[in-house]
Design a protein around this motif. Structure first.
Motif, PDB file in Angstrom:
ATOM      1  N   ASP A  16      32.101  34.203  49.170  1.00  0.00           N
ATOM      2  CA  ASP A  16      32.375  32.949  49.966  1.00  0.00           C
ATOM      3  C   ASP A  16      33.152  33.140  51.271  1.00  0.00           C
ATOM      4  N   ALA A  17      34.008  34.361  51.256  1.00  0.00           N
ATOM      5  CA  ALA A  17      34.630  34.792  52.316  1.00  0.00           C
ATOM      6  C   ALA A  17      33.485  35.395  53.442  1.00  0.00           C
ATOM      7  N   ALA A  45      36.162  36.424  39.246  1.00  0.00           N
ATOM      8  CA  ALA A  45      36.635  35.532  40.416  1.00  0.00           C
ATOM      9  C   ALA A  45      36.860  35.989  41.675  1.00  0.00           C
ATOM     10  N   ALA A  46      37.365  37.417  41.822  1.00  0.00           N
ATOM     11  CA  ALA A  46      37.458  38.018  42.961  1.00  0.00           C
ATOM     12  C   ALA A  46      36.169  38.269  43.681  1.00  0.00           C
ATOM     13  N   ARG A  47      35.055  38.699  42.844  1.00  0.00           N
ATOM     14  CA  ARG A  47      33.760  38.764  43.546  1.00  0.00           C
ATOM     15  C   ARG A  47      33.372  37.316  44.255  1.00  0.00           C
ATOM     16  N   LEU A  70      39.329  29.410  42.668  1.00  0.00           N
ATOM     17  CA  LEU A  70      39.372  30.486  41.881  1.00  0.00           C
ATOM     18  C   LEU A  70      40.530  31.328  42.320  1.00  0.00           C
ATOM     19  N   LEU A  71      41.437  31.108  43.356  1.00  0.00           N
ATOM     20  CA  LEU A  71      42.372  31.856  43.827  1.00  0.00           C
ATOM     21  C   LEU A  71      43.473  31.994  42.799  1.00  0.00           C
ATOM     22  N   LEU A 106      40.548  42.006  45.122  1.00  0.00           N
ATOM     23  CA  LEU A 106      39.743  41.640  46.254  1.00  0.00           C
ATOM     24  C   LEU A 106      39.395  42.959  46.839  1.00  0.00           C
ATOM     25  N   SER A 107      40.233  44.067  46.760  1.00  0.00           N
ATOM     26  CA  SER A 107      39.796  45.239  47.291  1.00  0.00           C
ATOM     27  C   SER A 107      38.720  45.938  46.316  1.00  0.00           C
ATOM     28  N   ALA A 108      38.802  45.666  45.428  1.00  0.00           N
ATOM     29  CA  ALA A 108      37.962  46.173  44.388  1.00  0.00           C
ATOM     30  C   ALA A 108      36.734  45.517  44.316  1.00  0.00           C
ATOM     31  N   ALA A 109      36.761  44.361  44.559  1.00  0.00           N
ATOM     32  CA  ALA A 109      35.548  43.374  44.923  1.00  0.00           C
ATOM     33  C   ALA A 109      34.836  43.844  46.003  1.00  0.00           C
ATOM     34  N   ASP A 110      35.418  44.201  47.022  1.00  0.00           N
ATOM     35  CA  ASP A 110      34.838  44.617  48.381  1.00  0.00           C
ATOM     36  C   ASP A 110      34.274  45.943  48.194  1.00  0.00           C
TER      37      ASP A 110
END
Length: 253
Positions: free
Chosen positions: A103-104, A96-98, A159-160, A171-175
């Motif tokens: 999308d962002a 979900a975070a990825r 998905l938030l 989100l940091s890990a996805a980044d």
């Protein structure tokens, strides 16, 4: 539509109201997502015979076909797929975070609880319908001003609620995983699949703009990394329109 390859394709037409640039966004974001490891239905160029509309009995469809001769976009039809429902299908928070990061990054404003644009098929989550992404390309004169822009209305992202109180960490890990993978070569591969007649902008313009967004400070991401509260919100909230309290304070707005 059934193609001459006997495949069944969901076709998006250049003559539709959104115009061919929505198809550019479909290809660029869809193929970028595929190269980053997401499940995306196959995308192909569908050549529509201009005579096809002459035998179509529905006037509205006939006009659409006659306005869309030549190259159009086809997306592989996934038989038996269903629209993602957060009450019926669990999504791993890391996935979900990825998706949220993607999308962002691409300014995709059309993955809300009202219109998820996610399918469940074969036990996997599939990403579809990216025509609303990259919306600054509708006005190239102001494209540079949108390099750091955060996607509006991100509090409605479907998905938030999956992330809960761990959103900043996830989100940091996805980044950390995805940002280094977005290279000039990867973007050039995705952009290079766009038929030239769909856009008057060179492919390098898309590559340069997206590279600028993913490089440096990434303020569009910083707006998502709002500190979570000490208590874990009820993840059932938000799936039908409500959202956990910590998401109501302007995350990504």
């Amino acid at each position: 539509m059934e193609g001459d390859d006997l495949g069944t394709w969901v076709v998006k037409f250049t003559g539709a109201g959104q115009g061919p640039k929505s198809l550019v966004a479909e290809v660029v974001v869809g193929e970028l997502a595929r190269r980053l490891g997401f499940a995306v239905p196959e995308l192909v160029v569908i050549d529509v015979d201009p005579d096809l509309g002459r035998t179509e009995p529905d006037q509205e469809v006939q006009e659409l076909l006659r306005a869309s001769p030549g190259s159009n976009l086809g997306m592989d039809y996934l038989p038996g797929s269903i629209t993602y429902d957060p009450l019926a299908f669990a999504v791993e928070p890391s996935l979900a975070a990825r998706v949220i990061w993607l999308d962002a990054f691409t300014l995709n404003v059309d993955r809300s609880w009202r219109n998820p644009n996610l399918l469940v098929w074969g036990g996997r989550l599939w990403l579809i319908d990216h025509g609303a992404a990259l919306y600054p390309h509708h006005d190239w004169a102001g494209i540079e001003a949108a390099v750091d822009r955060a996607a509006p209305g991100f509090t409605d992202h479907v998905l938030l609620p999956v992330l809960g109180a761990d959103a900043p960490e996830l989100l940091s890990a996805a980044d950390a995983q995805l940002a280094p993978a977005v290279t000039a070569g990867l973007l050039a591969d995705a952009v290079g699949l766009v038929p030239g007649e769909w856009t008057d902008a060179p492919g390098s313009a898309y590559v340069d703009w997206l590279l600028a967004r993913v490089s440096g400070r990434r303020p569009w991401l910083a707006e998502l990394l709002v500190p979570a509260p000490s208590t874990v919100p009820d993840r059932s909230a938000g799936t039908r329109g409500g959202r956990p309290d910590w998401l109501r304070g302007g995350l990504g707005a």
